[in-house]
Scaffold this active site. Structure first.
Site, PDB file in Angstrom:
ATOM      1  CD1 TRP A 316      -1.279  48.487   1.038  1.00  0.00           C
ATOM      2  CD2 TRP A 316      -0.991  46.383   0.350  1.00  0.00           C
ATOM      3  NE1 TRP A 316      -0.595  47.813   2.019  1.00  0.00           N
ATOM      4  CE2 TRP A 316      -0.404  46.531   1.628  1.00  0.00           C
ATOM      5  CE3 TRP A 316      -0.927  45.138  -0.274  1.00  0.00           C
ATOM      6  CZ2 TRP A 316       0.235  45.465   2.281  1.00  0.00           C
ATOM      7  CZ3 TRP A 316      -0.296  44.088   0.369  1.00  0.00           C
ATOM      8  CH2 TRP A 316       0.271  44.259   1.635  1.00  0.00           C
ATOM      9  CG  HIS A 317      -0.653  43.456  -3.579  1.00  0.00           C
ATOM     10  ND1 HIS A 317      -1.964  43.658  -3.232  1.00  0.00           N
ATOM     11  CD2 HIS A 317      -0.288  42.285  -2.990  1.00  0.00           C
ATOM     12  CE1 HIS A 317      -2.382  42.660  -2.481  1.00  0.00           C
ATOM     13  NE2 HIS A 317      -1.386  41.807  -2.319  1.00  0.00           N
ATOM     14  N   GLY A 318       1.709  47.203  -5.150  1.00  0.00           N
ATOM     15  CA  GLY A 318       2.858  47.731  -5.869  1.00  0.00           C
ATOM     16  C   GLY A 318       2.493  48.937  -6.709  1.00  0.00           C
ATOM     17  CG  PHE A 494       4.121  42.999  -2.843  1.00  0.00           C
ATOM     18  CD1 PHE A 494       4.490  43.526  -4.060  1.00  0.00           C
ATOM     19  CD2 PHE A 494       4.005  41.631  -2.720  1.00  0.00           C
ATOM     20  CE1 PHE A 494       4.742  42.709  -5.144  1.00  0.00           C
ATOM     21  CE2 PHE A 494       4.231  40.792  -3.806  1.00  0.00           C
ATOM     22  CZ  PHE A 494       4.601  41.336  -5.016  1.00  0.00           C
TER      23      PHE A 494
END
Length: 494
Positions: A316-318, A494
């Site tokens: 999810w962050h990247g 993000f």
């Protein structure tokens, strides 16, 4: 438009407050619509091409939620699957399409052409916010809301770009209350906002000059450089994200709306589970309630569920393997923590637990920040002395006091002459030992009579500490004069 920009501070925010105050007096029903309208403008200011995307997402999910609430239980599941597929497809296209293409090329040797996709700002946050709402509609935990309230819930400008991840049951009742500005809320909100602005401008931004060169490709830092660079990024991210969270909470409080806390001194955590209860608290809550628990939670497959949750949380962050590995590391940490607790019955003493937790988190931050896994491995290798030890010029006379093999050729990537090193030391003290923002403001109540009295107490005066007004005014001025280079918040990507 950034919270730490002159345009936001001296044009957008005063205009929004003035319009809200006026409508709250003459047309109260329009005040909520005004906040929704200026929030959409705030988003469109970044790239007006993606404003229709946000509006289409809002209208689509609002329509599906209405169909779901009106449908019988057997058909709700179909609506939910349809809506989840649409939301995840949108997120997947914009955020992960080129990551998938690049991975296929790397694994198969193919030469697929990457798509020209520009990631819309905040797409992860407004997608997750709406997914939680849809799931609660399916569970029968959400009711029908007016479109204007739902639009504001999704697009509310203090949270839209970098969180927190909002939940409808916390926000909708506040949006439905009679609008208006309150002197106490203004005092608290402005004070918290200034604290967050100071974290960003005076601490996080200077630290970027220490972290950036060390994490550059082919930098090959040595021991001292690697440790300073890793620590600088750990505290840059800490105060950048903590600062944004404070600023979002403070801005929202100006309108009498309380956002959920998103930060609670995570570097003071005694174990990795406590760290995740303190870091990005609303994302941790989302992952627990809408991913970990549906996977089975603690009931069956606990360790598997922890690993899957953290791997997906990392993704999810990247869109990159570094983020996947970072999530996997935290999954391993959590499995080890719970496994040790099951075997030993208790963890290490709190002081040792805090140290162990921080160094584990620090190692994972290296992977998180590095542009690729090769660079991350090189920095971690350097942190255990694999790239040698370089010391600053001027210490040659003390060579006998250092281990054999130390080089005195100087440190290449760290500038000791600027404000960055003092900022790093101050950041470490504040993160490890100082009370956080909510702890500070829990002990003070604004004195309304004083706020409405002398002009010198108009913004940030607190009873009985009359010097708070002067202190916060000076802090705000220091931030304004330090904003010579407007920098984005790290979580924007993000």
């Amino acid at each position: 438009m950034l919270f730490n920009s002159s345009g936001f501070l001296f044009l957008y925010l005063p205009f929004v407050l003035a319009g809200y105050a006026l409508l709250a007096r003459v047309r109260p029903r329009w005040a909520t619509g005004w906040l929704a309208l200026v929030s959409l403008f705030f988003y469109g200011y970044w790239n007006v091409r993606y404003l229709p995307l946000l509006m289409a997402s809002i209208l689509f999910n609002y329509w599906v939620a209405g169909r779901m609430l009106a449908a019988v239980a057997a058909r709700r599941r179909r609506w939910l699957v349809f809506a989840l597929a649409a939301n995840l497809a949108l997120l997947g296209y914009y955020k992960y399409a080129n990551f998938f293409i690049g991975s296929v090329n790397a694994l198969t040797g193919a030469h697929l052409q990457a798509w020209e996709v520009l990631l819309p700002i905040g797409i992860s946050f407004f997608t997750f916010t709406q997914i939680a709402f849809l799931v609660d509609c399916y569970r029968g935990l959400a009711g029908e809301y007016r479109l204007v309230h739902y639009t504001l819930f999704v697009s509310y400008f203090p949270h839209l770009i970098a969180g927190p991840v909002l939940h409808h049951k916390e926000m909708m009742p506040q949006f439905e209350r009679p609008p208006g500005l309150n002197a106490a809320d203004m005092a608290v909100g402005l004070s918290i906002f200034v604290v967050g602005l100071a974290k960003k401008v005076l601490l996080a931004d200077p630290l970027s000059t220490l972290a950036g060169p060390v994490f550059a490709v082919d930098a090959h830092p040595q021991l001292v450089e690697a440790w300073i660079g890793a620590l600088a990024y750990a505290f840059q991210l800490y105060f950048d994200f903590s600062g944004y969270s404070d600023m979002a909470i403070g801005l929202s409080r100006l309108f009498g709306v309380k956002l959920p806390l998103n930060f609670n001194s995570p570097y003071q955590a005694a174990n990795i589970a406590e760290f995740w209860r303190r870091w990005h608290m609303t994302l941790s809550r989302f992952l627990r309630d809408y991913l970990y628990v549906p996977l089975g939670g603690n009931r069956h497959g606990r360790y598997r569920n922890l690993m899957l949750t953290m791997l997906l949380g990392g993704l999810w962050h990247g869109a990159g393997w570094s983020f996947v590995v970072w999530g996997g590391l935290h999954g391993v940490y959590l499995v080890m923590h719970h496994g040790w607790g099951a075997l030993a019955g208790q963890g290490p003493p709190r002081c040792w637990g805090r140290m162990l937790t921080f160094f584990a988190v620090l190692a994972a931050w290296v992977v998180f920040r590095a542009p690729d896994l090769s660079t991350a491995g090189d920095i971690l290798h350097a942190m255990v002395g694999g790239n040698g030890v370089a010391l600053p010029h001027g210490l040659e006379a003390y060579a006998s006091y250092f281990p054999v093999g130390c080089s005195f050729e100087g440190i290449r990537w760290i500038d000791f002459s600027g404000v960055a090193m003092p900022a790093l030391l101050l950041a470490m003290v504040l993160a490890f030992a100082a009370p956080n923002t909510q702890q500070i403001f829990r002990h003070y109540a604004p004195c309304i009579e004083q706020l409405l009295g002398t002009p010198s107490c108009l913004l940030w005066s607190w009873c009985p500490h009359s010097y708070w007004g002067l202190a916060f005014s000076m802090l705000f001025l220091a931030c304004v004069f330090s904003m010579n280079r407007v920098s984005e918040f790290l979580y924007f990507q993000f």
